[in-house]
Design a protein around this motif. Structure first.
Motif, PDB file in Angstrom:
ATOM      1  N   THR A  24       0.815  -1.215   0.000  1.00 23.30           N
ATOM      2  CA  THR A  24       0.000   0.000   0.000  1.00 23.30           C
ATOM      3  C   THR A  24       0.850   1.266   0.000  1.00 23.30           C
ATOM      4  OG1 THR A  24      -1.692  -1.256   1.192  1.00 23.30           O
ATOM      5  CG2 THR A  24      -1.956   1.139   1.098  1.00 23.30           C
ATOM      6  N   ASN A  43      -4.016  -0.115 -11.579  1.00 24.15           N
ATOM      7  CA  ASN A  43      -3.921  -1.550 -11.795  1.00 24.15           C
ATOM      8  C   ASN A  43      -2.616  -2.026 -11.185  1.00 24.15           C
ATOM      9  OD1 ASN A  43      -2.884  -3.967 -13.720  1.00 24.15           O
ATOM     10  ND2 ASN A  43      -5.092  -4.020 -13.380  1.00 24.15           N
ATOM     11  N   ILE A  55      -6.469  -8.017  -1.595  1.00 26.60           N
ATOM     12  CA  ILE A  55      -6.880  -6.856  -0.814  1.00 26.60           C
ATOM     13  C   ILE A  55      -7.361  -7.411   0.524  1.00 26.60           C
ATOM     14  CG2 ILE A  55      -8.364  -4.817  -0.715  1.00 26.60           C
ATOM     15  CD1 ILE A  55      -6.503  -4.974  -3.217  1.00 26.60           C
ATOM     16  N   ALA A 103      -5.095  -6.650  -9.549  1.00 29.36           N
ATOM     17  CA  ALA A 103      -6.245  -5.969  -8.938  1.00 29.36           C
ATOM     18  C   ALA A 103      -6.332  -4.591  -9.582  1.00 29.36           C
ATOM     19  CB  ALA A 103      -6.075  -5.837  -7.428  1.00 29.36           C
ATOM     20  N   THR A 104      -7.552  -4.124  -9.801  1.00 30.39           N
ATOM     21  CA  THR A 104      -7.776  -2.770 -10.308  1.00 30.39           C
ATOM     22  C   THR A 104      -8.586  -2.024  -9.264  1.00 30.39           C
ATOM     23  OG1 THR A 104      -7.705  -3.534 -12.591  1.00 30.39           O
ATOM     24  CG2 THR A 104      -8.740  -1.391 -12.188  1.00 30.39           C
ATOM     25  N   LEU A 105      -8.074  -0.861  -8.857  1.00 29.56           N
ATOM     26  CA  LEU A 105      -8.637  -0.114  -7.728  1.00 29.56           C
ATOM     27  C   LEU A 105      -8.928   1.332  -8.120  1.00 29.56           C
ATOM     28  CD1 LEU A 105      -5.887  -1.483  -5.411  1.00 29.56           C
ATOM     29  CD2 LEU A 105      -8.276  -2.137  -5.279  1.00 29.56           C
ATOM     30  N   LEU A 112      -5.629   6.574  -3.354  1.00 32.34           N
ATOM     31  CA  LEU A 112      -6.148   5.221  -3.468  1.00 32.34           C
ATOM     32  C   LEU A 112      -7.361   5.065  -2.560  1.00 32.34           C
ATOM     33  CD1 LEU A 112      -5.547   2.465  -4.744  1.00 32.34           C
ATOM     34  CD2 LEU A 112      -3.999   2.012  -2.840  1.00 32.34           C
ATOM     35  N   GLU A 113      -8.477   4.627  -3.129  1.00 36.17           N
ATOM     36  CA  GLU A 113      -9.733   4.487  -2.376  1.00 36.17           C
ATOM     37  C   GLU A 113      -9.837   3.078  -1.807  1.00 36.17           C
ATOM     38  OE1 GLU A 113     -12.780   6.646  -1.862  1.00 36.17           O
ATOM     39  OE2 GLU A 113     -10.967   7.868  -1.865  1.00 36.17           O
ATOM     40  N   LEU A 114      -9.341   2.909  -0.597  1.00 39.39           N
ATOM     41  CA  LEU A 114      -9.441   1.644   0.119  1.00 39.39           C
ATOM     42  C   LEU A 114     -10.310   1.837   1.344  1.00 39.39           C
ATOM     43  CD1 LEU A 114      -5.696   0.502   0.068  1.00 39.39           C
ATOM     44  CD2 LEU A 114      -7.577  -0.500  -1.245  1.00 39.39           C
ATOM     45  N   GLN A 118      -8.339  -1.971   4.739  1.00 37.18           N
ATOM     46  CA  GLN A 118      -7.850  -2.669   3.555  1.00 37.18           C
ATOM     47  C   GLN A 118      -6.441  -2.249   3.176  1.00 37.18           C
ATOM     48  OE1 GLN A 118     -11.072  -1.688   0.802  1.00 37.18           O
ATOM     49  NE2 GLN A 118     -11.624  -3.858   0.772  1.00 37.18           N
ATOM     50  N   VAL A 120      -3.327  -3.361   0.029  1.00 34.63           N
ATOM     51  CA  VAL A 120      -3.027  -4.074  -1.206  1.00 34.63           C
ATOM     52  C   VAL A 120      -1.771  -4.891  -0.944  1.00 34.63           C
ATOM     53  CG1 VAL A 120      -2.564  -3.887  -3.679  1.00 34.63           C
ATOM     54  CG2 VAL A 120      -3.959  -2.137  -2.529  1.00 34.63           C
TER      55      VAL A 120
END
Length: 140
Positions: A24, A43, A55, A103-105, A112-114, A118, A120
């Motif tokens: 992350t 990505n 995730i 993963a695509t976020l 980054l919208e977690l 969460q 990565v």
């Protein structure tokens, strides 16, 4: 609006043990220079046949729980037809079917919208390859 693609290859040392590596902060650092406060998509892709991207929450035991669950589902024994490398290495080649290599976020305002807990993560059960690469690509 002009869209641009920015990409960076991250070198990750995973060592000789099964591991979950939190990516992350590395991804946030990449976005700080690539996203420039824009919305878009990040990505994350690991170009290896024996690793995946997940995730999940880290630091509270979930990362160890994931490795334990994978060990139960994919035991490191001699049942696998793929037999080169360390004993049980064939199971490492099945891992990406359960933990995908990408993963695509969403990225909003360059961030980054977690969810709150969460992260990565790179999931690597292959003890034969201590060095991995992860491709981070921002489109925005």
């Amino acid at each position: 609006m002009t869209h641009a693609l920015y990409s960076r290859l991250l070198d990750i040392h995973t060592g000789s043990h099964e591991t979950v590596v939190d990516l992350t902060r590395d991804l946030e650092t990449f976005l700080a220079s690539a996203a420039d406060d824009r919305d878009g998509l990040l990505n994350v892709f690991v170009p290896h046949a024996t690793a995946g991207i997940a995730i999940l929450e880290t630091g509270a035991g979930s990362d160890e729980d994931l490795l334990a669950a994978l060990h139960d589902l994919l035991p490191a024994d001699d049942r696998w037809r793929h037999r080169h490398g360390a004993p049980g290495h064939g199971r490492d080649h099945v891992l990406p079917a359960l933990v995908p290599p990408h993963a695509t976020l969403p990225v909003v305002g360059g961030t980054l919208e977690l969810g709150t807990w969460q992260s990565v993560c790179l999931v690597d059960t292959n003890r034969d390859n201590p060095n991995r690469q992860v491709r981070a690509s921002f489109l925005g």
